[in-house]
Design a protein around this motif. Structure first.
Motif, PDB file in Angstrom:
ATOM      1  N   MET A  42      21.633 -15.951 -10.772  1.00  0.00           N
ATOM      2  CA  MET A  42      21.838 -16.882  -9.661  1.00  0.00           C
ATOM      3  C   MET A  42      20.491 -17.079  -8.992  1.00  0.00           C
ATOM      4  SD  MET A  42      25.210 -15.035  -8.112  1.00  0.00           S
ATOM      5  CE  MET A  42      25.393 -16.033  -6.648  1.00  0.00           C
ATOM      6  N   SER A  43      20.396 -18.134  -8.179  1.00  0.00           N
ATOM      7  CA  SER A  43      19.148 -18.284  -7.449  1.00  0.00           C
ATOM      8  C   SER A  43      19.396 -18.085  -5.950  1.00  0.00           C
ATOM      9  CB  SER A  43      18.513 -19.640  -7.722  1.00  0.00           C
ATOM     10  OG  SER A  43      19.339 -20.659  -7.232  1.00  0.00           O
ATOM     11  N   GLN A  44      18.314 -17.851  -5.227  1.00  0.00           N
ATOM     12  CA  GLN A  44      18.374 -17.496  -3.819  1.00  0.00           C
ATOM     13  C   GLN A  44      18.943 -18.640  -2.989  1.00  0.00           C
ATOM     14  OE1 GLN A  44      17.762 -14.598  -2.327  1.00  0.00           O
ATOM     15  NE2 GLN A  44      18.290 -15.578  -0.375  1.00  0.00           N
ATOM     16  N   ARG A  45      19.925 -18.344  -2.157  1.00  0.00           N
ATOM     17  CA  ARG A  45      20.424 -19.353  -1.209  1.00  0.00           C
ATOM     18  C   ARG A  45      19.507 -19.375  -0.009  1.00  0.00           C
ATOM     19  NH1 ARG A  45      26.555 -19.219  -0.300  1.00  0.00           N
ATOM     20  NH2 ARG A  45      25.827 -20.427   1.489  1.00  0.00           N
ATOM     21  N   ALA A  57      14.185 -10.855 -13.167  1.00  0.00           N
ATOM     22  CA  ALA A  57      13.804 -10.336 -11.855  1.00  0.00           C
ATOM     23  C   ALA A  57      15.009  -9.776 -11.124  1.00  0.00           C
ATOM     24  CB  ALA A  57      13.161 -11.444 -11.021  1.00  0.00           C
ATOM     25  N   HIS A  58      16.179 -10.144 -11.592  1.00  0.00           N
ATOM     26  CA  HIS A  58      17.400  -9.738 -10.914  1.00  0.00           C
ATOM     27  C   HIS A  58      18.550  -9.766 -11.909  1.00  0.00           C
ATOM     28  CE1 HIS A  58      20.524  -9.511  -7.844  1.00  0.00           C
ATOM     29  NE2 HIS A  58      19.572  -9.157  -6.997  1.00  0.00           N
ATOM     30  N   ILE A  68       9.354 -15.151  -7.101  1.00  0.00           N
ATOM     31  CA  ILE A  68      10.057 -13.882  -6.947  1.00  0.00           C
ATOM     32  C   ILE A  68       9.565 -13.149  -5.702  1.00  0.00           C
ATOM     33  CG2 ILE A  68      10.467 -11.619  -8.067  1.00  0.00           C
ATOM     34  CD1 ILE A  68      11.534 -13.809  -9.783  1.00  0.00           C
ATOM     35  N   VAL A 105      18.207 -13.051   4.278  1.00  0.00           N
ATOM     36  CA  VAL A 105      18.509 -14.380   3.722  1.00  0.00           C
ATOM     37  C   VAL A 105      17.325 -15.291   4.047  1.00  0.00           C
ATOM     38  CG1 VAL A 105      20.152 -16.284   3.586  1.00  0.00           C
ATOM     39  CG2 VAL A 105      20.964 -13.984   4.158  1.00  0.00           C
ATOM     40  N   PRO A 107      10.295  -6.017  -7.883  1.00  0.00           N
ATOM     41  CA  PRO A 107      11.117  -7.124  -7.385  1.00  0.00           C
ATOM     42  C   PRO A 107      12.174  -6.612  -6.405  1.00  0.00           C
ATOM     43  CG  PRO A 107      10.876  -7.273  -9.758  1.00  0.00           C
ATOM     44  CD  PRO A 107      10.314  -5.933  -9.343  1.00  0.00           C
ATOM     45  N   ARG A 160       9.985 -21.484  -9.840  1.00  0.00           N
ATOM     46  CA  ARG A 160      10.707 -20.227  -9.744  1.00  0.00           C
ATOM     47  C   ARG A 160       9.726 -19.181  -9.219  1.00  0.00           C
ATOM     48  NH1 ARG A 160      11.795 -15.976 -13.377  1.00  0.00           N
ATOM     49  NH2 ARG A 160      13.870 -15.065 -13.109  1.00  0.00           N
ATOM     50  N   LEU A 180      17.373 -12.864  -4.542  1.00  0.00           N
ATOM     51  CA  LEU A 180      17.422 -13.487  -5.866  1.00  0.00           C
ATOM     52  C   LEU A 180      16.154 -14.301  -6.075  1.00  0.00           C
ATOM     53  CD1 LEU A 180      21.104 -14.527  -5.425  1.00  0.00           C
ATOM     54  CD2 LEU A 180      20.300 -13.159  -7.365  1.00  0.00           C
ATOM     55  N   PRO A 181      15.858 -14.647  -7.318  1.00  0.00           N
ATOM     56  CA  PRO A 181      14.696 -15.515  -7.551  1.00  0.00           C
ATOM     57  C   PRO A 181      14.855 -16.828  -6.780  1.00  0.00           C
ATOM     58  CG  PRO A 181      15.484 -14.610  -9.615  1.00  0.00           C
ATOM     59  CD  PRO A 181      16.491 -14.231  -8.582  1.00  0.00           C
ATOM     60  N   LEU A 182      13.742 -17.299  -6.213  1.00  0.00           N
ATOM     61  CA  LEU A 182      13.751 -18.574  -5.474  1.00  0.00           C
ATOM     62  C   LEU A 182      13.516 -19.697  -6.474  1.00  0.00           C
ATOM     63  CD1 LEU A 182      13.606 -20.286  -2.865  1.00  0.00           C
ATOM     64  CD2 LEU A 182      11.176 -19.714  -2.758  1.00  0.00           C
ATOM     65  N   GLU A 183      14.509 -20.550  -6.655  1.00  0.00           N
ATOM     66  CA  GLU A 183      14.366 -21.672  -7.588  1.00  0.00           C
ATOM     67  C   GLU A 183      14.390 -22.969  -6.803  1.00  0.00           C
ATOM     68  OE1 GLU A 183      17.302 -21.025 -10.621  1.00  0.00           O
ATOM     69  OE2 GLU A 183      16.064 -19.485 -11.573  1.00  0.00           O
ATOM     70  N   LEU A 205      21.586 -10.572 -11.532  1.00  0.00           N
ATOM     71  CA  LEU A 205      22.500 -11.696 -11.378  1.00  0.00           C
ATOM     72  C   LEU A 205      21.824 -12.988 -11.816  1.00  0.00           C
ATOM     73  CD1 LEU A 205      24.105 -10.994  -7.888  1.00  0.00           C
ATOM     74  CD2 LEU A 205      25.039 -10.474 -10.141  1.00  0.00           C
TER      75      LEU A 205
END
Lengths: 483, 95
Positions: free
Chosen positions: B58-61, B53-54, A76, A51, A278, A74, A283-286, B56
């Motif tokens: 959703m975006s990274q928490r 890229a994924h 990755i 995380v 990837p 965004r 998940l992609p960082l937004e 889902l």
């Protein structure tokens, strides 16, 4: 004789100043017992999930802003796959396509005071690997020891364009990035502890050719001196290879500071195929605008801007201004002295002179200086109001450095107050004139050099405390025979 | 695109997989077939589709920067075949 041009690009790994790791809640403090700061995530045990640490992202954004780069809204995370015992997962989580920081620029000042702009291609977030220890005694021989405390430590890898043309330029750029990451508080930049590591990509080409030559990558450059020496060696090696009729092989080389040479790291040769993809665990960082605005809201005035302001506002030369903006602590110290004295030039002379020399001798940073900005300002005020001469001021500074209190306390304790009372100086000077009739007649006969003798006598008699201007004035008058 | 025996050997080595010599031809054929399928998909016009890229949407928490993991070295090293002075021991690696 062929003229060669050197082409250098640097990859700098700087450790981000977070408390916990980039993907886990294990601590990042340096120097802990082996493997006491490596949790299940750092060890890559089955079933764990990374995380992302918000602070690592925030610090990367600050860097991007400081070099005028675009921050990717965004980005990755990717897996860089290779096998090594200090990489438990078999891959390093890094960024490949879509890094968090895009193209930026920094300015370096060269020896001849010209300013050169160096491009930063990108900067990306990644995790550090662990550490291998090679000790023949481990396990009775035939083993390496693995410490995974460093595994998962957040790094920002800063990749430059191949814009440097000499080892000195490469060092100037590395120093610039080092200054910047510390200035904006994203890294402690401690090179001994591995918080700031440099790899150099080096190639040579005939001057005038536009195509790049084949490059080699030099690893293990953990001091600015080694960066310069390793690149210098590598450039000469490549030229020798080419002039000897050979070709440079693209490879990773290790710098050995003891022998001052680079040598091929054969183990890395086959490992260049990292098969990035990837990371499905992340998940992609937004990033929303609010996060970015918040991350950079308290960015301090940057070093280049401050250097320029010192030049304009305080009237300092390029050299003084650039020395005084070497670190934020130093620049703050200088401005505190200026604020308390109103004398930028004198403050610059003292900070870059006596103070810098003392810090250097004691090998301490400005933040640990036993002479605070307020104490140095107090000393400068006593020079300005003529309580002490510039010469005695150095003596006072040394006493302050040794812990004898502030300037006023030292001046009082050592009786260094300058004698400016003519009621005290005149009888002293009259006595000296009376005791040296021969010199007096020589002076009166036109031998003006003898004047220096009298000044010397007065200074000796007053133990250096007589105000020189007053001494000159009174001596001239008395020697001329005036009352 | 098709893979030959030397490609398979290289891929297997990079992944540290022990592939028996007699299986290499079969792997080459199977993997080439997979690549062939991908090549066929290339024919679809995907210009207007943003690369994913994924799976889902959703975006990274993000996690606050707090130390939450205490030292569990003794427990974690109970899994390791060899340790000494707190280090995990592995067959000697030389650079």
């Amino acid at each position: 004789m062929m003229q060669w041009e050197t082409v250098i690009g640097l990859e700098i790994h700087t450790q981000l100043a977070t408390r916990s790791k980039i993907f886990s809640g294990a601590p990042t403090a340096f120097g802990a017992e082996p493997n006491t700061q490596a949790c299940a995530i750092d060890l890559g045990l089955p079933g764990v999930l990374p995380v992302l640490n918000a602070e690592a992202v925030r610090l990367a954004v600050r860097f991007g802003k400081a070099i005028g780069a675009e921050i990717a809204r965004r980005s990755i995370f990717a897996r860089k796959n290779y096998f090594y015992p200090d990489l438990p997962k078999g891959y390093q989580i890094s960024q490949y396509e879509l890094p968090i920081v895009g193209e930026g620029r920094v300015e370096i000042v060269l020896d001849d005071a010209t300013v050169k702009s160096v491009g930063v291609t990108r900067a990306h977030l990644e995790e550090d690997a662990g550490k291998s220890l090679h000790d023949d005694k481990l396990g009775g021989g035939g083993y390496s020891g693995i410490d995974l405390n460093r595994a998962g430590t957040p790094l920002l890898e800063i990749v430059s364009e191949p814009d440097m043309r000499s080892p000195k330029e490469a060092v100037a750029y590395a120093r610039k990035i080092h200054q910047l990451v510390r200035w904006i508080g994203i890294s402690d930049g401690n090179m001994q502890e591995g918080s700031f590591r440099v790899d150099a990509n080096v190639s040579v080409r005939p001057r005038g050719q536009t195509l790049f030559g084949t490059r080699t990558e030099i690893k293990n450059l953990n001091s600015f001196r080694f960066i310069e020496r390793a690149i210098q060696f590598e450039v000469e090696r490549q030229i020798d290879v080419i002039e000897g009729g050979g070709t440079v092989v693209q490879e990773t080389r290790l710098y050995d500071p003891e022998r001052d040479e680079t040598r091929s790291m054969r183990s890395k040769e086959e490992a260049n195929d990292y098969r990035y993809f990837p990371d499905p665990d992340l998940l992609p960082l937004e990033l929303d605008v609010a996060f970015i605005v918040d991350a950079v809201a308290d960015l301090p005035e940057l070093p280049d801007a401050r250097r320029e302001r010192f030049h304009i506002q305080h009237g300092l030369g390029e050299y003084d201004a650039s020395l005084l903006t070497g670190s934020r602590d130093l620049a703050d110290y200088f401005e505190a002295v200026v604020a308390a004295t109103g004398e930028p030039k004198l403050a610059a002379n003292w900070v870059n002179g006596e103070l810098a020399a003392a810090l250097n001798r004691a090998d301490v940073e400005i933040a640990q200086s036993p002479v605070s900005a307020a104490m140095l300002a107090g000393l400068i005020r006593r020079i300005l109001d003529q309580t002490i001469s510039g010469k005695l001021a150095k003596q006072v500074f040394e006493a302050m450095w040794a812990g004898a209190g502030d300037a006023d306390q030292v001046i009082r304790a050592q009786g260094l107050r300058q004698i400016t009372d003519s009621g005290q100086l005149e009888p002293m000077i009259e006595a000296i004139i009376a005791a040296n009739p021969d010199q007096v007649s020589q002076y009166r006969a036109g031998k003006e050099k003898v004047f220096g003798f009298f000044v010397g006598q007065v200074m000796k008699e007053s133990k250096g405390k007589a105000n020189p201007r007053q001494v000159n004035e009174i001596l001239k008058r008395k020697l001329a025979g005036d009352p | 695109m098709s893979l030959d025996a030397s490609d398979i050997e290289k891929i297997a080595h990079l992944a540290r997989l022990a592939v028996a010599p007699e299986s290499i031809e079969r792997y080459a054929a199977d993997l080439s077939n997979i690549l062939e399928l991908v090549t066929r998909m290339d024919a679809v016009d995907t210009h207007a589709v943003e690369p994913m890229a994924h799976p889902l949407h959703m975006s990274q928490r993000l996690r606050p920067d707090r130390v939450t993991e205490p030292d569990r070295r003794t427990l974690l090293q109970a899994n390791a075949p060899l340790t000494e002075r707190g280090l995990y021991l592995v067959p000697k690696v030389i650079d």
